[in-house]
Design a protein around this motif. Structure first.
Motif, PDB file in Angstrom:
ATOM      1  N   THR A 177       4.388  49.823 -11.261  1.00 21.93           N
ATOM      2  CA  THR A 177       5.098  49.489 -12.498  1.00 21.93           C
ATOM      3  C   THR A 177       4.560  50.303 -13.663  1.00 21.93           C
ATOM      4  OG1 THR A 177       5.549  47.234 -11.735  1.00 21.93           O
ATOM      5  CG2 THR A 177       5.654  47.639 -14.105  1.00 21.93           C
ATOM      6  N   TYR A 178       3.230  50.384 -13.754  1.00 20.01           N
ATOM      7  CA  TYR A 178       2.615  51.163 -14.841  1.00 20.01           C
ATOM      8  C   TYR A 178       2.983  52.636 -14.713  1.00 20.01           C
ATOM      9  CZ  TYR A 178      -0.767  53.594 -17.709  1.00 20.01           C
ATOM     10  OH  TYR A 178      -1.339  54.434 -18.638  1.00 20.01           O
ATOM     11  N   GLN A 179       2.880  53.178 -13.502  1.00 15.43           N
ATOM     12  CA  GLN A 179       3.139  54.606 -13.313  1.00 15.43           C
ATOM     13  C   GLN A 179       4.569  54.966 -13.692  1.00 15.43           C
ATOM     14  OE1 GLN A 179       5.206  55.988 -10.750  1.00 15.43           O
ATOM     15  NE2 GLN A 179       4.654  58.144 -11.009  1.00 15.43           N
ATOM     16  N   LYS A 180       5.522  54.150 -13.285  1.00 15.92           N
ATOM     17  CA  LYS A 180       6.920  54.450 -13.610  1.00 15.92           C
ATOM     18  C   LYS A 180       7.158  54.356 -15.115  1.00 15.92           C
ATOM     19  CE  LYS A 180      11.689  53.347 -12.400  1.00 15.92           C
ATOM     20  NZ  LYS A 180      12.595  52.450 -11.629  1.00 15.92           N
ATOM     21  N   ASP A 181       6.511  53.401 -15.757  1.00 14.59           N
ATOM     22  CA  ASP A 181       6.634  53.264 -17.207  1.00 14.59           C
ATOM     23  C   ASP A 181       6.036  54.469 -17.919  1.00 14.59           C
ATOM     24  OD1 ASP A 181       7.218  51.589 -19.630  1.00 14.59           O
ATOM     25  OD2 ASP A 181       5.038  51.714 -19.854  1.00 14.59           O
ATOM     26  N   LEU A 182       4.916  54.978 -17.406  1.00 15.42           N
ATOM     27  CA  LEU A 182       4.297  56.158 -18.001  1.00 15.42           C
ATOM     28  C   LEU A 182       5.191  57.379 -17.842  1.00 15.42           C
ATOM     29  CD1 LEU A 182       1.786  57.252 -19.449  1.00 15.42           C
ATOM     30  CD2 LEU A 182       0.765  57.688 -17.196  1.00 15.42           C
ATOM     31  N   VAL A 183       5.833  57.495 -16.696  1.00 14.76           N
ATOM     32  CA  VAL A 183       6.795  58.581 -16.482  1.00 14.76           C
ATOM     33  C   VAL A 183       7.880  58.533 -17.564  1.00 14.76           C
ATOM     34  CG1 VAL A 183       8.629  59.417 -14.945  1.00 14.76           C
ATOM     35  CG2 VAL A 183       6.380  58.844 -14.005  1.00 14.76           C
ATOM     36  N   ALA A 184       8.403  57.334 -17.822  1.00 19.80           N
ATOM     37  CA  ALA A 184       9.449  57.183 -18.838  1.00 19.80           C
ATOM     38  C   ALA A 184       8.938  57.540 -20.228  1.00 19.80           C
ATOM     39  CB  ALA A 184       9.980  55.754 -18.815  1.00 19.80           C
ATOM     40  N   LYS A 185       7.736  57.095 -20.562  1.00 16.84           N
ATOM     41  CA  LYS A 185       7.184  57.338 -21.895  1.00 16.84           C
ATOM     42  C   LYS A 185       6.925  58.819 -22.158  1.00 16.84           C
ATOM     43  CE  LYS A 185       5.002  52.838 -22.680  1.00 16.84           C
ATOM     44  NZ  LYS A 185       3.732  52.066 -22.740  1.00 16.84           N
ATOM     45  N   LEU A 186       6.674  59.581 -21.095  1.00 25.72           N
ATOM     46  CA  LEU A 186       6.344  60.997 -21.261  1.00 25.72           C
ATOM     47  C   LEU A 186       7.545  61.911 -21.068  1.00 25.72           C
ATOM     48  CD1 LEU A 186       2.794  61.140 -19.614  1.00 25.72           C
ATOM     49  CD2 LEU A 186       3.409  60.983 -22.030  1.00 25.72           C
ATOM     50  N   GLY A 187       8.732  61.320 -21.022  1.00 27.25           N
ATOM     51  CA  GLY A 187       9.929  62.164 -21.008  1.00 27.25           C
ATOM     52  C   GLY A 187      10.904  61.915 -19.889  1.00 27.25           C
ATOM     53  N   GLY A 188      10.511  61.112 -18.910  1.00 27.25           N
ATOM     54  CA  GLY A 188      11.404  60.826 -17.797  1.00 27.25           C
ATOM     55  C   GLY A 188      11.185  61.758 -16.618  1.00 27.25           C
ATOM     56  N   TYR A 189      11.564  61.284 -15.434  1.00 25.86           N
ATOM     57  CA  TYR A 189      11.270  62.017 -14.203  1.00 25.86           C
ATOM     58  C   TYR A 189      11.875  63.412 -14.190  1.00 25.86           C
ATOM     59  CZ  TYR A 189      11.095  63.436  -9.361  1.00 25.86           C
ATOM     60  OH  TYR A 189      10.872  64.153  -8.224  1.00 25.86           O
ATOM     61  N   PHE A 217       7.466  56.083  -0.697  1.00 25.91           N
ATOM     62  CA  PHE A 217       8.065  55.044  -1.523  1.00 25.91           C
ATOM     63  C   PHE A 217       7.881  55.377  -3.000  1.00 25.91           C
ATOM     64  CE2 PHE A 217       6.921  51.448  -4.246  1.00 25.91           C
ATOM     65  CZ  PHE A 217       8.189  50.926  -4.440  1.00 25.91           C
ATOM     66  N   GLY A 218       6.689  55.860  -3.357  1.00 23.09           N
ATOM     67  CA  GLY A 218       6.417  56.216  -4.745  1.00 23.09           C
ATOM     68  C   GLY A 218       7.378  57.260  -5.280  1.00 23.09           C
ATOM     69  N   TYR A 219       7.712  58.253  -4.455  1.00 27.36           N
ATOM     70  CA  TYR A 219       8.672  59.274  -4.872  1.00 27.36           C
ATOM     71  C   TYR A 219      10.014  58.631  -5.224  1.00 27.36           C
ATOM     72  CZ  TYR A 219       5.493  62.713  -2.698  1.00 27.36           C
ATOM     73  OH  TYR A 219       4.419  63.492  -2.366  1.00 27.36           O
ATOM     74  N   ARG A 220      10.453  57.722  -4.368  1.00 27.40           N
ATOM     75  CA  ARG A 220      11.768  57.096  -4.595  1.00 27.40           C
ATOM     76  C   ARG A 220      11.732  56.148  -5.791  1.00 27.40           C
ATOM     77  NH1 ARG A 220      11.115  56.929   1.048  1.00 27.40           N
ATOM     78  NH2 ARG A 220      10.560  54.717   1.011  1.00 27.40           N
ATOM     79  N   HIS A 221      10.631  55.425  -5.934  1.00 25.50           N
ATOM     80  CA  HIS A 221      10.537  54.448  -7.017  1.00 25.50           C
ATOM     81  C   HIS A 221      10.507  55.124  -8.379  1.00 25.50           C
ATOM     82  CE1 HIS A 221       8.286  51.555  -9.661  1.00 25.50           C
ATOM     83  NE2 HIS A 221       9.242  50.775  -9.205  1.00 25.50           N
ATOM     84  N   GLU A 222       9.737  56.197  -8.522  1.00 25.84           N
ATOM     85  CA  GLU A 222       9.640  56.847  -9.825  1.00 25.84           C
ATOM     86  C   GLU A 222      10.955  57.514 -10.227  1.00 25.84           C
ATOM     87  OE1 GLU A 222       6.539  59.771  -9.722  1.00 25.84           O
ATOM     88  OE2 GLU A 222       7.542  61.041  -8.242  1.00 25.84           O
ATOM     89  N   GLN A 223      11.785  57.862  -9.233  1.00 30.87           N
ATOM     90  CA  GLN A 223      13.096  58.448  -9.521  1.00 30.87           C
ATOM     91  C   GLN A 223      14.172  57.388  -9.760  1.00 30.87           C
ATOM     92  OE1 GLN A 223      14.208  61.870  -6.921  1.00 30.87           O
ATOM     93  NE2 GLN A 223      12.169  61.590  -6.042  1.00 30.87           N
ATOM     94  N   GLY A 224      13.811  56.118  -9.504  1.00 29.59           N
ATOM     95  CA  GLY A 224      14.756  55.042  -9.721  1.00 29.59           C
ATOM     96  C   GLY A 224      15.723  54.808  -8.585  1.00 29.59           C
ATOM     97  N   THR A 225      15.435  55.359  -7.409  1.00 36.32           N
ATOM     98  CA  THR A 225      16.350  55.193  -6.283  1.00 36.32           C
ATOM     99  C   THR A 225      15.948  54.055  -5.347  1.00 36.32           C
ATOM    100  OG1 THR A 225      15.150  56.824  -4.942  1.00 36.32           O
ATOM    101  CG2 THR A 225      16.951  57.639  -6.323  1.00 36.32           C
TER     102      THR A 225
END
Length: 446
Positions: A247-259, A416-424
Motif C-alpha cells: 500500500t505504501y509503495q503504490k502510494d509513493l509511486v503515485a506521489k512521485l508522478g505515477g507509474y 504481483f508487485g508489478y501488477r499491483h503498482e500498475q493498478g491491474t
C-alpha cells in the motif's frame, strides 16, 4: 564492485530455473560420513561466480593464503560459474565436478539443502569444536540452512541501506536522512524536480522495476516478515506488514508522478553496474542499495557528496530504525565429493578464520560474515561504510527464508508487485492468489 551484490536481481530467477534440475540429484541422505585423510596430498576443485578482475584476484589471494597454511592441499579454482552451471555439475558428479562451491544467491540454499546436493556441515563444525552460534550472526545462519540442514555457511554478506545525494539535500534544505516512511515520502517529493513529462531530478525510484527496489528489500523494514507459517504455508496474504508495504509503495509511486511517467524515466537509466547508474549521474537523489555501491560510486567519479543511512521504518517502529535487509555469498561441500574432509579445511578457513574473512571483505568492499570479523580492528571501515556494518549487526535486521523452491516464491511476490503498482491487480485478492501459487510451487519442490 561488489563480489556478491551485482547479481542480486537475477539470482532468484536463476535459482528457480535450475531448481527442477537440481532436485533430481541425490536426496534424503544423512549426515556426512567423510573418511578421506585431510592431511594427505590432494587437489580440490573450487567453483565460484566472481568474474571481474578485481574480484577474481580477491578470491585467488584468499585461496593463496589458505594454500600457504595447508601446502598439501592444492586448489583448482574455476570462476564465473552461475548457480545453473554449479547445479548441473553437482548432479553429474565425477572427478571434474566441484568439491567446494560458492553461490551469490541465498535463494538457492533451500534447493541445495532439500536436494542433498551439498552435505550438512554441522558434523564438520562439531568435529572442529566450532560453536556456529558464537561465530556467525543469527540472520546469516538462518539464510544458510533449511529444515535444520546447515548445508552452506556464510562467505561475506551484504547489507542494504539508503544512499543519498548530500548536495541535493542541501539545495532542498534537508538536513538529515528520513527515519520513517512518512518522512521519506516528504523528502522524496521535495527532491523531485519535474521537467515536462519527465524529470530533471527524481527523489527516489520507487517502482519494482527500479534497481534493488524489490518487495523483499522493502519488506525487511516492516519486518522481520516470516513469509511462511510453522506448517510451511505462505503467510503473505495474512501478514499485515505485507499489505502495509504494498500500500505504501503504490502510494509513493503515485506521489512521485505515477507509474507510467516513472517507467518512462526509468528507461533512460544506464546499466546498474556501470558509471551510468542513475544515482551516479544525479538523475535520482536517493537510492536503495547494498554496501558495494559506495566503492562503485567513487570509482565512477560522482560529482557530489554521498551520504549513507539505514532505510526508513514505519512510523510506529521508529525505535527499530537502523535495521535492514541482509543477504550474501554462501559456500558448501558437494555431496559427491570424495575429498570432503579436505574440502572442509578450505570451507572452514574461508568462513571462520577471522583474518581470512577480514582480508576478503576488505578486498571486495563487502560486509564480513562473522561476529569477530565485524569487530576486527583490521577491517577497513570508511565513514559511509560504517552504516552497513551497523545494519548487519542490528538485531532486527532480517533476510528472506530458504525454501525448497529456491527463490520462486520471491518471484511470485515480485510479479504481483508489478501488477499491483500498475493498478491491474487488487491488493487483497492479488495477495491471496500469490499465496496460493507459492504454496503450489513449494509443494511441488518438496
Amino acid at each position: 564492485m561488489s563480489g556478491t551484490g551485482f547479481r542480486r536481481l537475477t539470482a532468484a530467477a536463476a535459482a528457480a530455473a535450475a531448481l527442477m534440475l537440481l532436485t533430481t540429484a541425490c536426496t534424503g541422505q544423512g549426515a556426512s560420513t567423510a573418511s578421506d585423510d585431510p592431511t594427505a596430498d590432494v587437489t580440490l576443485n573450487f567453483w565460484h561466480g566472481w568474474s571481474a578482475p578485481g574480484e577474481v584476484k580477491a578470491i585467488e589471494d584468499n585461496v593463496a593464503r589458505f594454500r600457504a597454511a595447508h601446502p598439501h592441499i592444492k586448489v583448482k579454482v574455476t570462476g564465473n560459474m552461475t548457480d545453473d552451471k554449479i547445479k548441473q555439475a553437482l548432479r553429474a558428479g565425477g572427478d571434474k565436478a566441484p568439491d567446494v562451491i560458492s553461490s551469490f544467491s541465498t535463494d538457492s540454499v533451500g534447493s541445495f539443502c532439500n536436494s542433498g546436493a551439498l552435505v550438512d556441515l554441522d558434523p564438520f563444525l562439531t568435529k572442529s569444536g566450532i560453536d556456529k552460534a558464537k561465530v556467525f550472526p543469527k540472520t546469516l545462519l538462518d539464510y544458510t540452512r533449511f529444515n535444520g540442514n546447515q548445508c552452506t555457511l556464510p562467505l561475506l554478506s551484504d547489507a542494504y541501506g539508503l544512499y543519498y545525494n548530500k548536495d541535493a539535500y542541501r539545495a532542498a534544505g534537508i538536513t538529515e536522512p528520513p527515519k520513517t516512511w512518512s518522512q521519506f515520502a516528504e523528502v522524496a517529493q521535495k527532491l523531485t524536480k519535474a521537467s515536462g513529462d519527465s524529470y530533471e531530478q527524481l527523489g527516489f525510484m520507487p517502482t519494482f522495476h527500479g534497481y534493488e527496489t524489490t518487495p523483499m528489500h522493502y519488506l525487511a523494514q516492516w519486518g522481520p516478515v516470516a513469509y511462511f507459517d510453522t506448517a510451511g504455508k505462505s503467510t503473505v496474504a495474512q501478514e499485515p506488514a505485507v499489505a502495509q508495504m504494498f500500500t505504501y509503495q503504490k502510494d509513493l509511486v503515485a506521489k512521485l508522478g505515477g507509474y507510467e511517467k516513472l517507467d518512462r524515466f526509468r528507461a533512460t537509466f544506464g546499466d546498474e553496474w556501470s558509471a551510468e547508474h542513475p544515482f551516479h549521474q544525479g538523475k535520482v537523489a536517493m537510492q536503495l542499495d547494498g554496501e558495494w555501491r559506495l566503492a562503485m560510486a567513487k570509482e565512477a567519479g560522482v560529482g557530489f557528496e554521498i551520504g549513507t543511512a539505514p532505510l526508513p521504518v514505519p512510523d510506529d517502529q521508529v525505535a527499530e530504525y537502523g535495521k535492514g535487509y541482509l543477504s550474501g555469498t554462501v559456500t558448501g561441500i558437494a555431496r559427491g565429493s570424495k575429498k570432503q574432509n579436505a574440502a572442509w579445511e578450505l570451507v572452514k578457513y574461508m568462513t571462520t578464520d577471522t583474518d581470512a574473512v577480514v582480508a576478503f571483505a576488505n578486498a571486495l568492499h563487502n560486509v564480513p560474515s562473522t561476529l569477530a570479523a565485524l569487530n576486527s580492528p583490521a577491517l577497513q571501515v570508511e565513514p559511509g561504510f560504517r552504516t552497513f556494518i551497523d545494519i548487519a549487526a542490528h538485531p532486527r535486521s532480517s533476510s528472506t527464508p530458504a525454501q525448497a523452491d529456491g527463490g520462486a516464491y520471491q518471484l511470485t511476490l515480485q510479479d504481483f508487485g508489478y501488477r499491483h503498482e500498475q493498478g491491474t491487480e487488487e491488493l487483497t485478492a492479488g495477495l491471496r492468489k500469490a499465496a496460493a501459487q507459492i504454496d503450489t510451487d513449494v509443494a511441488k519442490a518438496r
